[in-house]
Enzyme design. Structure first.
Site, PDB file in Angstrom:
ATOM      1  N   TYR A 144     -73.725  53.198  49.019  1.00  0.00           N
ATOM      2  CA  TYR A 144     -74.554  53.541  47.860  1.00  0.00           C
ATOM      3  C   TYR A 144     -75.600  52.451  47.676  1.00  0.00           C
ATOM      4  O   TYR A 144     -75.277  51.264  47.700  1.00  0.00           O
ATOM      5  CB  TYR A 144     -73.673  53.652  46.613  1.00  0.00           C
ATOM      6  CG  TYR A 144     -74.423  53.944  45.339  1.00  0.00           C
ATOM      7  CD1 TYR A 144     -75.011  55.188  45.125  1.00  0.00           C
ATOM      8  CD2 TYR A 144     -74.537  52.979  44.335  1.00  0.00           C
ATOM      9  CE1 TYR A 144     -75.689  55.462  43.944  1.00  0.00           C
ATOM     10  CE2 TYR A 144     -75.207  53.245  43.149  1.00  0.00           C
ATOM     11  CZ  TYR A 144     -75.782  54.484  42.958  1.00  0.00           C
ATOM     12  OH  TYR A 144     -76.455  54.759  41.793  1.00  0.00           O
ATOM     13  N   ASP A 239     -77.616  45.312  51.915  1.00  0.00           N
ATOM     14  CA  ASP A 239     -77.606  45.543  50.473  1.00  0.00           C
ATOM     15  C   ASP A 239     -76.445  44.733  49.907  1.00  0.00           C
ATOM     16  O   ASP A 239     -75.283  45.144  49.989  1.00  0.00           O
ATOM     17  CB  ASP A 239     -77.446  47.037  50.178  1.00  0.00           C
ATOM     18  CG  ASP A 239     -77.449  47.320  48.679  1.00  0.00           C
ATOM     19  OD1 ASP A 239     -77.326  46.364  47.883  1.00  0.00           O
ATOM     20  OD2 ASP A 239     -77.569  48.501  48.303  1.00  0.00           O
ATOM     21  N   LYS A 267     -76.710  42.151  40.111  1.00  0.00           N
ATOM     22  CA  LYS A 267     -75.462  41.754  39.452  1.00  0.00           C
ATOM     23  C   LYS A 267     -75.350  40.239  39.228  1.00  0.00           C
ATOM     24  O   LYS A 267     -75.922  39.723  38.292  1.00  0.00           O
ATOM     25  CB  LYS A 267     -74.269  42.322  40.221  1.00  0.00           C
ATOM     26  CG  LYS A 267     -74.338  43.869  40.310  1.00  0.00           C
ATOM     27  CD  LYS A 267     -73.094  44.476  40.859  1.00  0.00           C
ATOM     28  CE  LYS A 267     -73.239  45.951  41.162  1.00  0.00           C
ATOM     29  NZ  LYS A 267     -73.002  46.859  40.040  1.00  0.00           N
TER      30      LYS A 267
HETATM   31  N1  HOZ Z   1     -73.361  51.865  40.299  1.00  0.00           N
HETATM   32  C1  HOZ Z   1     -72.295  51.416  39.477  1.00  0.00           C
HETATM   33  C2  HOZ Z   1     -70.996  51.879  40.007  1.00  0.00           C
HETATM   34  N2  HOZ Z   1     -70.834  51.686  41.399  1.00  0.00           N
HETATM   35  C3  HOZ Z   1     -72.515  51.836  38.072  1.00  0.00           C
HETATM   36  C4  HOZ Z   1     -71.635  51.148  37.187  1.00  0.00           C
HETATM   37  C5  HOZ Z   1     -71.946  51.319  35.731  1.00  0.00           C
HETATM   38  O1  HOZ Z   1     -71.737  52.386  35.201  1.00  0.00           O
HETATM   39  O2  HOZ Z   1     -72.373  50.372  35.125  1.00  0.00           O
END
Ligand code: HOZ
Length: 420
Positions: A144, A239, A267
């Site tokens: 992702y 990534d 993050k």
């Molecule tokens: N992309 C995040 C989960 N893999 C989203 C997390 C969130 O909802 O803050």
């Protein structure tokens, strides 16, 4: 455990916010429970608005490596906020953070600060295309990279548990240039290069996949990608939005000893504020405007408060690099406890996932053999015991440097209490 307040807050939120949340996985649909609305967090603990206290193994999905509300970070934010929240103009602190990133991450010689992981990846891909003059990219099934159009051909996390595999609203033309390979399968990458000679701008990979649950790279996989992309004149992008500053100060690149051409970060680099970054070799990054012809901009890019939080966070980590060994030792004990309970666990450093399948999880296909109903039962049991974990089979458990011996003991007890 009382959840009346969260229930009421969720019902109200649903009237005004799609699904009641600002990011889908937070709605707890995959586990069929009421999402906990949060009151506050401190260190390794988090409290919901019903007053329930949990040991926090989400850590805001990765940023809280030092624990929540880490005092030096809060102090830095408070101090900086007094001078203005945003200027839309350069500050010296942006250079300080840029230098810290460059010092830490081998692949990065120049870096651009942006606001989210999605933005960092989207921009890095544009730069790789500008640099190579090619349009196509290769991504891996189950990896992702945020929600930009060209990358939602196959998404992990929330979309893995959703009813539709891809997002509505993405024109098919936008995804035509995105080719899919299988994670941990170099031959699938080779086949795509063979079928598209001289057309692949970049290969983007989560060096440790963490959005289909945690899936480590097989020995040699990342080295193969390094070699293949070099041979083919394509840009290798790691990534590292999740793994950056988490597996090691130098991220997965340092952890595995592989130096990609570009890296995306998010993050931890923003210390809990909306900040992300992309960077790489000078000659690649010099394609970015105003130096080069690849456009990318943002009013809040390099935001002073986010930069202050990032500097304070990276400073604290750098001052005590034993954090990595401590997190790893803690995570290994949790892994061991799960294994003793007969669970299937993948772990890399301070990231781990329990998979509700008998299969060895090495890619998206094997991850998807997991029984998500069983996961929901496991999730409910952990939450009931005050252990706050991600409400999806396809997410990671994040250990922080703030987790204590007492937290560990309580967590091990909770694991040993799990019913089959
Ligand atoms: N992309 C995040 C989960 N893999 C989203 C997390 C969130 O909802 O803050």
């Amino acid at each position: 455990m009382k959840t009346d307040q969260s229930k009421a807050a969720f019902e109200e939120a649903k009237q005004y916010i799609p699904g009641g949340v600002n990011s889908p996985v937070r709605a707890y649909r995959a586990v069929g429970l009421t999402p906990r609305f949060i009151d506050r967090a401190s260190g390794s603990h988090i409290w919901d608005i019903d007053g329930n206290e949990y040991i926090d193994y989400i850590g805001s999905w990765g940023p809280n490596i030092l624990g929540a509300a880490y005092e030096p970070v809060i102090a830095a934010v408070r101090e900086r906020a007094g001078s203005g929240l945003t200027f839309g103009a350069p500050t010296r602190q942006e250079t300080v953070l840029a230098k810290m990133i460059i010092d830490g991450v081998e692949a990065i010689e120049k870096v651009r600060l942006v606001n989210s992981g999605t933005e960092a990846v989207m921009s890095a891909i544009r730069v790789a295309r500008g640099y190579t003059g090619r349009d196509k990219i290769i991504k891996f099934r189950g990896n992702y990279h945020g929600h930009s159009d060209g990358l939602l051909v196959q998404a992990g996390s929330g979309l893995l548990t959703g009813a539709t595999p891809d997002s509505a609203g993405v024109p098919s033309d936008y995804t035509k240039c995105t080719l899919l390979a299988d994670y941990n399968d170099t031959s699938s990458v080779q086949r795509l290069f063979d079928a598209n000679p001289g057309q692949i701008a970049a290969v983007i990979v989560e060096p440790v996949a963490a959005n289909m649950g945690v899936v480590p790279p097989k020995p040699g996989f990342l080295a193969d990608l390094r070699q293949l992309t070099k041979e083919q004149g394509a840009v290798l992008i790691f990534d590292e939005v999740i793994t950056g500053f988490r597996l090691a100060y130098g991220g997965a690149g340092a952890y595995y000893g592989i130096c990609p051409d570009m890296v995306t970060l998010g993050k931890i680099v923003g210390g809990g504020m909306p900040l992300a970054a992309y960077g790489g070799k000078k000659e690649i990054m010099d394609q970015v405007a105003p130096e080069g012809s690849v456009y990318q901009a943002g009013t809040l890019s390099g935001n002073p408060i986010a930069v202050a939080a990032g500097i304070a966070t990276l400073t604290a980590i750098r001052e005590d690099l034993t954090i990595y060994d401590r997190m790893e030792a803690y995570a290994a004990k949790i892994e061991q406890a799960f294994k003793e309970k007969g669970k299937n666990v993948n772990r890399v450093g301070s990231l781990l996932s329990v998979f509700m399948t008998e299969e060895n999880v090495v890619d998206e296909r094997s991850a998807k053999t997991s029984d998500t109903k069983k996961f929901a039962e496991y999730f409910a049991q952990m939450m009931e015991q005050g252990i706050y974990i991600a409400p999806s089979q396809f997410e990671a458990m994040f250990i922080s440097g703030a987790h204590t011996h007492e937290d560990l003991e309580k967590t091990l007890t909770a694991i040993s209490n799990l019913r089959a």
